[in-house]
Design a protein around this motif. Structure first.
Motif, mmCIF file in Angstrom:
data_model
loop_
_atom_site.group_PDB
_atom_site.id
_atom_site.type_symbol
_atom_site.label_atom_id
_atom_site.label_comp_id
_atom_site.label_asym_id
_atom_site.label_seq_id
_atom_site.Cartn_x
_atom_site.Cartn_y
_atom_site.Cartn_z
ATOM 1 N N LYS A 20 21.015 19.066 4.309
ATOM 2 C CA LYS A 20 22.149 19.869 4.767
ATOM 3 C C LYS A 20 22.544 19.414 6.162
ATOM 4 O O LYS A 20 21.737 18.826 6.892
ATOM 5 C CB LYS A 20 21.830 21.363 4.723
ATOM 6 C CG LYS A 20 20.630 21.790 5.535
ATOM 7 C CD LYS A 20 20.329 23.249 5.291
ATOM 8 C CE LYS A 20 19.069 23.656 6.052
ATOM 9 N NZ LYS A 20 18.718 25.052 5.823
ATOM 10 N N HIS A 21 23.798 19.668 6.487
ATOM 11 C CA HIS A 21 24.308 19.279 7.800
ATOM 12 C C HIS A 21 23.757 20.230 8.847
ATOM 13 O O HIS A 21 23.665 21.427 8.623
ATOM 14 C CB HIS A 21 25.841 19.289 7.801
ATOM 15 C CG HIS A 21 26.426 18.507 8.933
ATOM 16 N ND1 HIS A 21 26.492 19.010 10.214
ATOM 17 C CD2 HIS A 21 26.957 17.256 8.981
ATOM 18 C CE1 HIS A 21 27.053 18.100 11.010
ATOM 19 N NE2 HIS A 21 27.339 17.023 10.278
ATOM 20 N N ARG A 22 23.411 19.673 9.975
ATOM 21 C CA ARG A 22 22.806 20.441 11.057
ATOM 22 C C ARG A 22 23.814 21.351 11.752
ATOM 23 O O ARG A 22 23.448 22.400 12.268
ATOM 24 C CB ARG A 22 22.176 19.405 11.983
ATOM 25 C CG ARG A 22 21.833 19.733 13.322
ATOM 26 C CD ARG A 22 21.153 18.546 14.018
ATOM 27 N NE ARG A 22 22.080 17.665 14.688
ATOM 28 C CZ ARG A 22 22.669 17.963 15.838
ATOM 29 N NH1 ARG A 22 22.441 19.109 16.424
ATOM 30 N NH2 ARG A 22 23.482 17.102 16.392
ATOM 31 N N ARG A 27 25.865 21.025 2.177
ATOM 32 C CA ARG A 27 24.621 20.371 1.759
ATOM 33 C C ARG A 27 24.960 19.359 0.687
ATOM 34 O O ARG A 27 26.070 19.358 0.151
ATOM 35 C CB ARG A 27 23.632 21.415 1.235
ATOM 36 C CG ARG A 27 24.142 22.156 0.022
ATOM 37 C CD ARG A 27 23.361 23.417 -0.322
ATOM 38 N NE ARG A 27 22.067 23.174 -0.856
ATOM 39 C CZ ARG A 27 21.773 23.025 -2.145
ATOM 40 N NH1 ARG A 27 22.724 23.095 -3.053
ATOM 41 N NH2 ARG A 27 20.554 22.803 -2.543
ATOM 42 N N GLN A 78 21.220 11.731 12.401
ATOM 43 C CA GLN A 78 20.957 12.746 13.416
ATOM 44 C C GLN A 78 21.561 14.101 13.069
ATOM 45 O O GLN A 78 21.148 15.117 13.604
ATOM 46 C CB GLN A 78 21.451 12.288 14.786
ATOM 47 C CG GLN A 78 22.955 12.386 14.970
ATOM 48 C CD GLN A 78 23.417 11.838 16.300
ATOM 49 O OE1 GLN A 78 23.133 10.705 16.639
ATOM 50 N NE2 GLN A 78 24.133 12.638 17.058
ATOM 51 N N ASN A 79 22.531 14.125 12.152
ATOM 52 C CA ASN A 79 23.187 15.379 11.787
ATOM 53 C C ASN A 79 22.676 15.982 10.491
ATOM 54 O O ASN A 79 23.269 16.923 9.978
ATOM 55 C CB ASN A 79 24.702 15.186 11.723
ATOM 56 C CG ASN A 79 25.315 15.169 13.103
ATOM 57 O OD1 ASN A 79 24.880 15.896 13.995
ATOM 58 N ND2 ASN A 79 26.299 14.329 13.301
ATOM 59 N N VAL A 81 19.369 17.611 8.145
ATOM 60 C CA VAL A 81 18.031 18.193 8.048
ATOM 61 C C VAL A 81 17.729 18.381 6.564
ATOM 62 O O VAL A 81 18.642 18.502 5.746
ATOM 63 C CB VAL A 81 17.896 19.538 8.803
ATOM 64 C CG1 VAL A 81 18.071 19.342 10.300
ATOM 65 C CG2 VAL A 81 18.869 20.569 8.279
ATOM 66 N N ASP A 83 16.996 20.085 3.175
ATOM 67 C CA ASP A 83 17.302 21.382 2.567
ATOM 68 C C ASP A 83 16.115 21.742 1.686
ATOM 69 O O ASP A 83 15.860 21.083 0.687
ATOM 70 C CB ASP A 83 18.573 21.283 1.734
ATOM 71 C CG ASP A 83 18.948 22.605 1.076
ATOM 72 O OD1 ASP A 83 18.052 23.356 0.639
ATOM 73 O OD2 ASP A 83 20.157 22.885 0.984
#
Length: 115
Positions: A20-22, A27, A78-79, A81, A83
């Motif tokens: 998913k996007h930080r 997602r 970097q963006n 994480v 899920d």
């Protein structure tokens, strides 16, 4: 012809993982990875400067979804994480490429499902 150097890049996420996007509410499942930025300058420049990521990192192609739609996203490492919701992605193209493996909480490409 000269030899072309191959750059080995460590990636945090693998094909089939759900991420998913930080910062933004979406997602998706990773279906391809670029070792570094490989999109247009116009695309890159359209990202607001205060959140624009470095080009020198892996970028992930996602079959993505948000509350309203499904689409393909291109996101810097970097963006993202992991899920860990355990919920499959509803993107309509997912089933063309992957099978869901609930034991591993990730997708497996159809050619190696069950291994």
């Amino acid at each position: 012809m000269g030899k072309r150097a191959t750059k080995i890049v460590e990636t945090r996420y693998a094909i089939g993982q759900v991420v998913k996007h930080r910062l933004y509410p979406f997602r998706g499942v990773v279906f391809d990875v670029d070792p570094e930025f490989d999109n247009t300058d116009e695309w890159y420049d359209s990202i607001p400067e205060d959140v624009r990521p470095s080009k020198e990192q892996p970028y992930y192609h996602l079959l993505a979804e948000n509350d309203d739609s499904e689409y393909v996203a291109y996101v810097s490492e970097q963006n993202l994480v992991l899920d860990e919701s355990g919920t499959p992605v509803r993107h309509p193209q997912v089933e063309e490429i992957f099978d869901w493996n609930s034991e591993k909480n990730r997708y497996m490409t159809r050619d190696n499902f069950g291994h």
